[in-house]
Motif scaffolding. Sequence first.
Motif, PDB file in Angstrom:
ATOM      1  N   GLY A 153     -23.825  -7.710   1.525  1.00  0.00           N
ATOM      2  CA  GLY A 153     -24.584  -7.095   0.457  1.00  0.00           C
ATOM      3  C   GLY A 153     -23.769  -6.490  -0.644  1.00  0.00           C
ATOM      4  N   GLY A 154     -22.523  -6.102  -0.391  1.00  0.00           N
ATOM      5  CA  GLY A 154     -21.672  -5.557  -1.433  1.00  0.00           C
ATOM      6  C   GLY A 154     -22.326  -4.379  -2.117  1.00  0.00           C
ATOM      7  N   ASP A 155     -22.493  -4.493  -3.452  1.00  0.00           N
ATOM      8  CA  ASP A 155     -23.063  -3.429  -4.235  1.00  0.00           C
ATOM      9  C   ASP A 155     -24.571  -3.348  -4.127  1.00  0.00           C
ATOM     10  N   VAL A 156     -25.190  -4.322  -3.457  1.00  0.00           N
ATOM     11  CA  VAL A 156     -26.636  -4.268  -3.296  1.00  0.00           C
ATOM     12  C   VAL A 156     -26.985  -3.155  -2.323  1.00  0.00           C
ATOM     13  N   ALA A 157     -27.888  -2.272  -2.722  1.00  0.00           N
ATOM     14  CA  ALA A 157     -28.204  -1.123  -1.890  1.00  0.00           C
ATOM     15  C   ALA A 157     -28.810  -1.545  -0.567  1.00  0.00           C
ATOM     16  N   PRO A 158     -28.425  -0.908   0.564  1.00  0.00           N
ATOM     17  CA  PRO A 158     -29.014  -1.282   1.839  1.00  0.00           C
ATOM     18  C   PRO A 158     -30.494  -0.970   1.904  1.00  0.00           C
ATOM     19  N   THR A 165     -31.969  -3.573  -6.788  1.00  0.00           N
ATOM     20  CA  THR A 165     -30.835  -2.835  -7.340  1.00  0.00           C
ATOM     21  C   THR A 165     -31.149  -2.038  -8.591  1.00  0.00           C
ATOM     22  N   GLY A 166     -32.245  -2.380  -9.269  1.00  0.00           N
ATOM     23  CA  GLY A 166     -32.547  -1.731 -10.535  1.00  0.00           C
ATOM     24  C   GLY A 166     -31.916  -2.408 -11.732  1.00  0.00           C
ATOM     25  N   ASP A 225     -29.315   0.841 -11.608  1.00  0.00           N
ATOM     26  CA  ASP A 225     -30.289   1.198 -12.633  1.00  0.00           C
ATOM     27  C   ASP A 225     -29.607   1.282 -13.995  1.00  0.00           C
ATOM     28  N   GLY A 226     -30.195   0.633 -14.981  1.00  0.00           N
ATOM     29  CA  GLY A 226     -29.633   0.665 -16.326  1.00  0.00           C
ATOM     30  C   GLY A 226     -28.654  -0.445 -16.610  1.00  0.00           C
ATOM     31  N   LYS A 264     -19.421  -5.279 -12.486  1.00  0.00           N
ATOM     32  CA  LYS A 264     -19.922  -4.681 -11.256  1.00  0.00           C
ATOM     33  C   LYS A 264     -21.270  -5.280 -10.870  1.00  0.00           C
ATOM     34  N   ALA A 265     -22.186  -5.342 -11.828  1.00  0.00           N
ATOM     35  CA  ALA A 265     -23.500  -5.906 -11.546  1.00  0.00           C
ATOM     36  C   ALA A 265     -23.401  -7.406 -11.259  1.00  0.00           C
TER      37      ALA A 265
END
Length: 444
Positions: free
Chosen positions: A27-32, A70-71, A41-42, A337-338
């Motif tokens: 998942g990396g930066d994807v929130a659990p 993720t937003g 977000d943003g 990052k995204a």
Amino acid sequence: MMRLQRRTVAACSSALALALGATACGGGDVAPAGSGGKNLDGSKVAVAGVWSGTEQKNFRKVLDAFSEKTGAKVEFISTGDNVSTVIGSKIEGGNAPDVVMVPQVGVLKQFAQKGWLQPLGKKTEQTVTDNFAPVWKNYGTVDGTFYGLYFKAAHKSTVWYSPDALDQAGVKPPKTYAELLKSSATVADSGLPAFAVAGEDGWTLTDWFENIYLSQAGPEKYDALAAHKLPWTDPSVVRALTTLGELFAGKDLLAGGRPGALSTDFPSSVGQVFGDDPEAAMVFEGDFVGSIAKEEYGRKIGEDATFFPFPAVDGGKAPVVSGGDAAVVLKDGRNRKAAMALMDFLATPEAAEVWAAEGGFLSPNKKTDPSAYGDDTAREIAESLVEAGDTVRFDMSDQAPAAFGGTKGMGEWKILQDFLRDPADPKDTAAALEAAAAKAFKKN
């Protein structure tokens, strides 16, 4: 290209909500799941690709699932077929997208060699190592660096047919190429040409050659020829052309004969088999034939439109030739990052299952749940692709410089069209292919 059928995502949507960001899936930066956090977000991610119509709509659902988790907001930019030119222009203009869905191995290598690509993150790479056959990672790697995640695949070793047409001729789906030729002659004797061949679209002819060559010559020679480490004048090439020529030259085997085939594009070839007034019993091409048969001609997949695997040639193994779209990250994108979080997500089976449920999609990810596919035929093709493992070979023409393997009226496309027009001299065709390949690879 048009793709396969749609259905509601009843079974996988609840699982999706629970698992989109699972760290076990890279998942990396994807929130659990369950964290309630939308840690991007943003953020805005620009994704470019060739897809339009239904394909773009279905990929949009994958991107929406990422946004929901993720937003991040995701914009999709359609490039049209000339991805390299469009992306090059955007980079030069200071408006590069963050992610590009690259449809050819040769283009991915070109991007990497130009220094446009950012190596993918360790979590994405580990997920691919764990959940994909090594061949897919290899095709996404250039000079030892992993740049491309193959999210979407095609299975280009399927022969689609009308069961009624074969039943009326009293033949069954063949297991070998020799049986295919024999069955084709029997079908033709019954009054219906055996094959619709889309000779106006040269890429379909490269697929015919590649399937025969992979089965007849084997994967090692296939790889060598794809890289032009083996000349196209090699006896194995002449042999494959001779084998293909038996079909092209067969009496009454092609709808409209060879002249008719040369004036038939790919969508029309599907219509010649599955339209209201059939002109042929079979059409060879990828899994996406089913989409056209269903969406354009109202055929029920698995009943009045179905397939058999491309048969083994001269004692070789049945081939599995694939194509696919690799996700890459551009160095000049504005939100790395995204972009990397999106890569982590696309590597998960959950991302694949969103599109699999809609149809027109195959995933090379071994962990993708087969039940996510919308019908038994799509499921069978997807499982065949995964089970082939490292014996899968990527479309050879897609690995070549575009001047040889991917340009209308040039190179392999044009030379194989000439061979369809007159298949009498395979050696001369092999020599023409070698001359064109040598020129294109020298410039590349």
